[in-house]
Scaffold this active site. Sequence first.
Site, PDB file in Angstrom:
ATOM      1  N   GLU A  97      16.633 -12.899 102.541  1.00  0.00           N
ATOM      2  CA  GLU A  97      16.914 -12.182 103.797  1.00  0.00           C
ATOM      3  C   GLU A  97      16.006 -12.721 104.880  1.00  0.00           C
ATOM      4  OE1 GLU A  97      16.984  -7.886 103.931  1.00  0.00           O
ATOM      5  OE2 GLU A  97      17.824  -7.759 101.901  1.00  0.00           O
ATOM      6  N   GLU A 110      13.803  -5.008  97.097  1.00  0.00           N
ATOM      7  CA  GLU A 110      12.655  -4.413  97.780  1.00  0.00           C
ATOM      8  C   GLU A 110      12.116  -3.167  97.097  1.00  0.00           C
ATOM      9  OE1 GLU A 110      13.105  -4.186 102.037  1.00  0.00           O
ATOM     10  OE2 GLU A 110      13.345  -6.352 102.183  1.00  0.00           O
TER      11      GLU A 110
HETATM   12  C1  BDP Z   1      15.579  -5.354 104.356  1.00  0.00           C
HETATM   13  C2  BDP Z   1      16.529  -4.671 103.382  1.00  0.00           C
HETATM   14  C3  BDP Z   1      17.956  -4.584 103.919  1.00  0.00           C
HETATM   15  C4  BDP Z   1      17.943  -4.128 105.363  1.00  0.00           C
HETATM   16  C5  BDP Z   1      17.145  -5.116 106.196  1.00  0.00           C
HETATM   17  C6  BDP Z   1      17.105  -4.723 107.669  1.00  0.00           C
HETATM   18  O1  BDP Z   1      16.535  -5.318 102.138  1.00  0.00           O
HETATM   19  O2  BDP Z   1      18.696  -3.702 103.118  1.00  0.00           O
HETATM   20  O3  BDP Z   1      19.222  -3.957 105.868  1.00  0.00           O
HETATM   21  O4  BDP Z   1      15.837  -5.124 105.709  1.00  0.00           O
HETATM   22  O5  BDP Z   1      16.217  -3.954 108.034  1.00  0.00           O
HETATM   23  O6  BDP Z   1      14.309  -4.856 104.225  1.00  0.00           O
HETATM   24  O7  BDP Z   1      17.960  -5.139 108.412  1.00  0.00           O
END
Ligand code: BDP
Length: 584
Positions: free
Chosen positions: A493, A406
Site C-alpha cells: 500500500e 495491519e
Molecule cells: C491502510 C489500511 C487500508 C486503508 C488505508 C488508508 O490498510 O485499509 O484504507 O490505510 O488509510 O492503513 O487509506
Amino acid sequence: MTHAPHPDNRPDDPASLTQTGRMLRPQTNGCRVAHDLSGVWSFRLDPDDEGRERGWCRGVPEPVPAGVPGSWNEQVPGARDELGPAWYERRFELPPVGDRQVGIRFGSAVYAAEVWLNGERLGEHEGGHLPFMLPCSAALADGENVLVVRVDGRLGRDRVPPGLVPAEHTHGVTFHPDVSFDFFPFAGIHRKVELVATPWLGISGLRLETVLDGAGAALFVQVEAGEGEVTLALDGERITSPHRVERERLWCPQSPRLHLLEVELRRGGTLVDRYTLPVGLRVAGVEGDRLLLNGEPVELRGFGRHEDFPVLGRGTAPAVAARDLLLMRQLGANSFRTAHYPCDEETLDIADRLGLLVIAETPAVGLYFADEDLPRRQELALRFAAELIARDRNRACVIAWSVANEPRMNYPGAAAALGQLCDAARALDGTRPVGYATDLPDSPGVDAADVIFLNAYPGWYKYPARLETAESALGEQLDRIHGQHGKPIVITEFGADAIPGSHADPPALWSEEYQAELIERLIRVAAQRPFVAGTHVWAFADFATAQGTHRPQSINFKGVFTRERQPKLAARRLNILWRNHADR
Ligand code: BDP
C-alpha cells in the site's frame, strides 16, 4: 496419486459434504449438478432479533424483495447503517438431482449465517468472504422448498475482523458504524448460493502441485475419491501423476496458459463421477531477497482491490470484476492483492485467464492482541486462513498468502500470534510464500514472513504535501528493512486521496495531480531497489467507508479509478510508467 476413499466421504456423514464443498467448487457436468439460486429473494431486517422466536425460519413474514448476491446496505432504502440480523428467504422447486447427495453452498455471507430448509435447521457458518456448504438431502422436499437464512453482520470484539474495538487498539479514528478498519462493513449474502448435487462416494478432493524439474516442470495430482478407478487427462490426453510439462507450457503473466484437467472415477467400468478444472502450471517462491515465478525474479505491479460497487455494496458481479481486471491489464499491471479479505472465486477465474498475480488475503484486518477475546480472535484468524487455503490452493494466479492486514503490534503477544498464523499457512500449503501486510515493519514478528508486505504512506499520512521528503523517507525505510531482514519487500500500500475532478498546479493534497505525482515518484524510488519485488498502489478504485470526519462523503478517495470505474489522472500516469514492461 492417491485415490483411497476419503475418511470423511461417507454417505451418512454430514461432514463429508461440508468438506467436499470446501475443497471442490461446484460444477455442472454429466455427473454433478450446480443449480444457481441467485436472483430475487425475500428480505426482512430484524433489528430486535425476534425472528427466531417468531418462527421466521419457516418463512419470513412481510418481506421486501432483495437481490442476491448483494449487500442490503445500499440496496434496501433506510438500511444503510443496519448490520442485522436480517432474514432472507428463497423458494425453489427441486431440480432433477437423481440419487445424489445434495447440499447448499454459499459463496459468502457476511458476517455469520444460520440456515434452514423447510423449517429444518441445516447449520451455520461464521466469517464472511469464504464459502461453506451445508448438507441438505434429508430436508429436501420433492416440490417447493423454502430456504431461509438469518444473516448477522453485527460487529464484535470476538469477531474477525473485530469491531467495537477500544480506541487504543485502532488507528485512533472514530467511525460510525464502529469499525476499526477502513471500509464499510457491508452485510448480506454477497456471493452465489447454489444447490449442489454430487455422486455419493464420488470425487471429494483434488490437490495440485507443480515443481520445477530441469528444463520443465512436473505436475503432481492428488485425488481424494471413493472406491474405484481414477483417471486423469490434460487437454484431452490421458496422463498419470507426476506429469512432465515443457517450460513453454508454464503459466505466467506474459502467457497465462490454462490446461483442462479432467478427473474421472469409475466403478466396475461405469463412470461414477467427473470433475474438470482449468489449471495453470507454475511455481512461486522466494530465494534470498527475490520473489520468483517459475524460477525467475518477478516484479509485481498493481493495486490493492476492494470488492465495492454502488448499490451492490460488497455483492459480487462478474461484470464488475471483469472490468476491473481488464482495466488493470490495460494499464500494464500484472498483480493485485485481495484487500482485506478473500475475493470472489469468479474474480480469480478472470485473474487466472488474464495472468494476474494475486496476493490472497484472509479477512484478518485490524487484529489486536489485548487479552479480551484474544483466543477467540486467534482461533478465527487461523480457521479463516485454513478455509482460504482450502478454497484457493489449486489456483495458478494466487502466488502468495497474506494472513493479516495491519495487525496492531502494541501488545507482547502480537509477534507470537502473527508467527503462529504464518506457520499455520505454511504448514497447510508449502508451495507459496506467506506474509502479512504491515505498517509497522520495525516491530518484532516481521521475521515470520517470507516476503515483507509493507504498507507505507509517505507524502500522505506522513510528510503530507512534501513530495521530496516522501521520496527520501521511503528510500530510507526500504533500505533499513532490507538491511535488517534481507527478504524481498512488496509495497502492498502507498498512495494519496484524490477527489475526482479536483485539480491543482502545482500539485496539492486531495488533487488528482498530487496523487499522480506521488505515485510516480514512489514507484521510481522502489524501482531503484532490486529487492523491492512489487508495488501495489492503494487502491484500485475509490470505495465506501463508514462515516468519519476524515472520510468526506464516506469514501476513501485513494482509488486510481472512481467508485464507478472512471480513470483519474493517476491511471494515465501509471499506464505511461507500466506500458513498456515485457509481461504486460
Ligand atoms: C491502510 C489500511 C487500508 C486503508 C488505508 C488508508 O490498510 O485499509 O484504507 O490505510 O488509510 O492503513 O487509506
